[in-house]
Design a protein around this motif. Structure first.
Motif, PDB file in Angstrom:
ATOM      1  N   LEU A  17       0.838  -1.201   0.000  1.00  0.00           N
ATOM      2  CA  LEU A  17       0.000   0.000   0.000  1.00  0.00           C
ATOM      3  C   LEU A  17       0.874   1.251   0.000  1.00  0.00           C
ATOM      4  O   LEU A  17       0.685   2.161  -0.801  1.00  0.00           O
ATOM      5  N   GLN A  18       1.843   1.268   0.910  1.00  0.00           N
ATOM      6  CA  GLN A  18       2.687   2.461   1.050  1.00  0.00           C
ATOM      7  C   GLN A  18       3.522   2.715  -0.210  1.00  0.00           C
ATOM      8  O   GLN A  18       3.664   3.863  -0.642  1.00  0.00           O
ATOM      9  N   THR A  19       4.055   1.661  -0.794  1.00  0.00           N
ATOM     10  CA  THR A  19       4.866   1.800  -2.008  1.00  0.00           C
ATOM     11  C   THR A  19       4.032   2.381  -3.150  1.00  0.00           C
ATOM     12  O   THR A  19       4.452   3.298  -3.856  1.00  0.00           O
ATOM     13  N   ARG A  20       2.830   1.836  -3.306  1.00  0.00           N
ATOM     14  CA  ARG A  20       1.972   2.275  -4.411  1.00  0.00           C
ATOM     15  C   ARG A  20       1.485   3.710  -4.197  1.00  0.00           C
ATOM     16  O   ARG A  20       1.383   4.495  -5.139  1.00  0.00           O
ATOM     17  N   GLU A 101     -11.017   8.887  -3.303  1.00  0.00           N
ATOM     18  CA  GLU A 101     -12.021   7.881  -2.935  1.00  0.00           C
ATOM     19  C   GLU A 101     -11.318   6.584  -2.525  1.00  0.00           C
ATOM     20  O   GLU A 101     -10.175   6.328  -2.923  1.00  0.00           O
ATOM     21  N   ASP A 102     -12.005   5.772  -1.733  1.00  0.00           N
ATOM     22  CA  ASP A 102     -11.405   4.499  -1.314  1.00  0.00           C
ATOM     23  C   ASP A 102     -11.506   3.432  -2.403  1.00  0.00           C
ATOM     24  O   ASP A 102     -10.545   2.753  -2.722  1.00  0.00           O
ATOM     25  N   THR A 129      -8.400   7.085  -6.835  1.00  0.00           N
ATOM     26  CA  THR A 129      -9.021   6.045  -6.018  1.00  0.00           C
ATOM     27  C   THR A 129      -7.984   4.998  -5.634  1.00  0.00           C
ATOM     28  O   THR A 129      -7.162   4.600  -6.465  1.00  0.00           O
ATOM     29  N   LEU A 130      -8.010   4.606  -4.379  1.00  0.00           N
ATOM     30  CA  LEU A 130      -7.050   3.600  -3.932  1.00  0.00           C
ATOM     31  C   LEU A 130      -7.314   2.268  -4.636  1.00  0.00           C
ATOM     32  O   LEU A 130      -6.400   1.626  -5.129  1.00  0.00           O
ATOM     33  N   LEU A 131      -8.603   1.877  -4.682  1.00  0.00           N
ATOM     34  CA  LEU A 131      -8.950   0.579  -5.254  1.00  0.00           C
ATOM     35  C   LEU A 131      -9.968   0.737  -6.381  1.00  0.00           C
ATOM     36  O   LEU A 131     -10.785   1.659  -6.377  1.00  0.00           O
ATOM     37  N   ASN A 132      -9.912  -0.201  -7.294  1.00  0.00           N
ATOM     38  CA  ASN A 132     -10.862  -0.234  -8.403  1.00  0.00           C
ATOM     39  C   ASN A 132     -11.323  -1.669  -8.591  1.00  0.00           C
ATOM     40  O   ASN A 132     -10.514  -2.590  -8.600  1.00  0.00           O
ATOM     41  N   ASP A 144      -8.543   8.595 -12.866  1.00  0.00           N
ATOM     42  CA  ASP A 144      -7.275   9.136 -13.362  1.00  0.00           C
ATOM     43  C   ASP A 144      -6.066   8.553 -12.634  1.00  0.00           C
ATOM     44  O   ASP A 144      -5.044   8.273 -13.232  1.00  0.00           O
ATOM     45  N   PHE A 145      -6.183   8.402 -11.327  1.00  0.00           N
ATOM     46  CA  PHE A 145      -5.093   7.835 -10.519  1.00  0.00           C
ATOM     47  C   PHE A 145      -5.671   6.641  -9.750  1.00  0.00           C
ATOM     48  O   PHE A 145      -6.549   6.814  -8.908  1.00  0.00           O
ATOM     49  N   VAL A 146      -5.177   5.451 -10.066  1.00  0.00           N
ATOM     50  CA  VAL A 146      -5.714   4.231  -9.442  1.00  0.00           C
ATOM     51  C   VAL A 146      -4.596   3.483  -8.731  1.00  0.00           C
ATOM     52  O   VAL A 146      -3.537   3.226  -9.317  1.00  0.00           O
ATOM     53  N   GLY A 147      -4.831   3.135  -7.468  1.00  0.00           N
ATOM     54  CA  GLY A 147      -3.829   2.397  -6.704  1.00  0.00           C
ATOM     55  C   GLY A 147      -3.732   0.945  -7.123  1.00  0.00           C
ATOM     56  O   GLY A 147      -2.706   0.493  -7.636  1.00  0.00           O
ATOM     57  N   PHE A 148      -4.819   0.204  -6.952  1.00  0.00           N
ATOM     58  CA  PHE A 148      -4.827  -1.233  -7.238  1.00  0.00           C
ATOM     59  C   PHE A 148      -6.174  -1.643  -7.824  1.00  0.00           C
ATOM     60  O   PHE A 148      -7.201  -1.108  -7.433  1.00  0.00           O
TER      61      PHE A 148
END
Ligand code: IMP
Ligand code: MG
Length: 183
Positions: A17-20, A101-102, A129-132, A144-148
């Protein structure tokens, strides 16, 4: 018994999580370093931990605001009805806006917020958004910006809840099935 006993599996570790999130912040730093300071809108409650970690890796000037919308209540399925429980204090006309958003699941919540914000004429509007969960999408959302990307399972931790609990888990995990059927 602690909350950790209810977890079947860790899907995304604290370290991942932190790396991403650092990498996402880097992407955002490139987009926003030479424009007027944007407004980050954290969607409560789920995104509060993501926002807190993300904002500390941003190097451009920005402001933070909070908005709360109704979502699932105690159920794990979307009711499909979106209500604003807490609205912005700031006028976003002419502002660069980033919605934080989460998770984007059916897309109903963000689809509604994007349409709502668009009528207020921001200079730009992007979504972090952190998650998709793309398999579950019912309504279009321009992320536009997606974590995982996560599979079609109910996930929790790192801000995301089940029945308002487990938000403080330091990772993203999945509950044991018997926890859902307890009540
Ligand atoms: P959507 O409107 O279906 O896209 O759902 C968005 C909201 O539902 C998110 O902001 C979350 O609060 C919640 N949500 C969706 N999927 C999950 C999940 O797997 N775990 C926890 N909350 C979820
Ligand atoms: Mg929720």
């Amino acid at each position: 018994m602690t909350m950790f006993d209810d977890i079947a599996k860790v899907l995304i570790s604290e370290e991942d999580l932190q790396t991403r999130i650092k990498a996402l912040a880097k992407e955002m730093n490139q987009v926003y370093s030479d424009v007027e300071p944007p407004l980050l809108v954290c969607i409560l409650k789920g995104a509060f931990i993501f926002l807190a970690d993300l904002t500390r890796h941003l190097t451009f000037r920005h402001e933070v605001e909070f908005m709360e919308v109704s979502s699932y209540g105690k159920s794990t399925k979307s009711s499909g009805v979106v209500r604003i429980l807490l609205d912005l204090e700031t006028n976003i006309e002419g502002r660069h806006v980033v919605i934080v958003e989460d998770i984007v699941d059916s897309g109903r919540t963000l689809n509604y917020i994007v349409r709502n914000f668009s009528t207020r004429n921001p200079a730009s509007l992007r979504i972090a958004t952190l998650l998709n969960k793309p398999d579950r999408r019912e309504m279009e959302v321009p992320t536009d910006f997606v974590g995982f990307e996560v599979p079609d399972e109910f996930v929790l931790g790192y801000g995301l809840d089940y029945a308002e609990q487990y938000r403080n888990l330091p990772y993203i995990g999945i509950l044991k099935p018997e926890v859902y059927t307890k009540d």
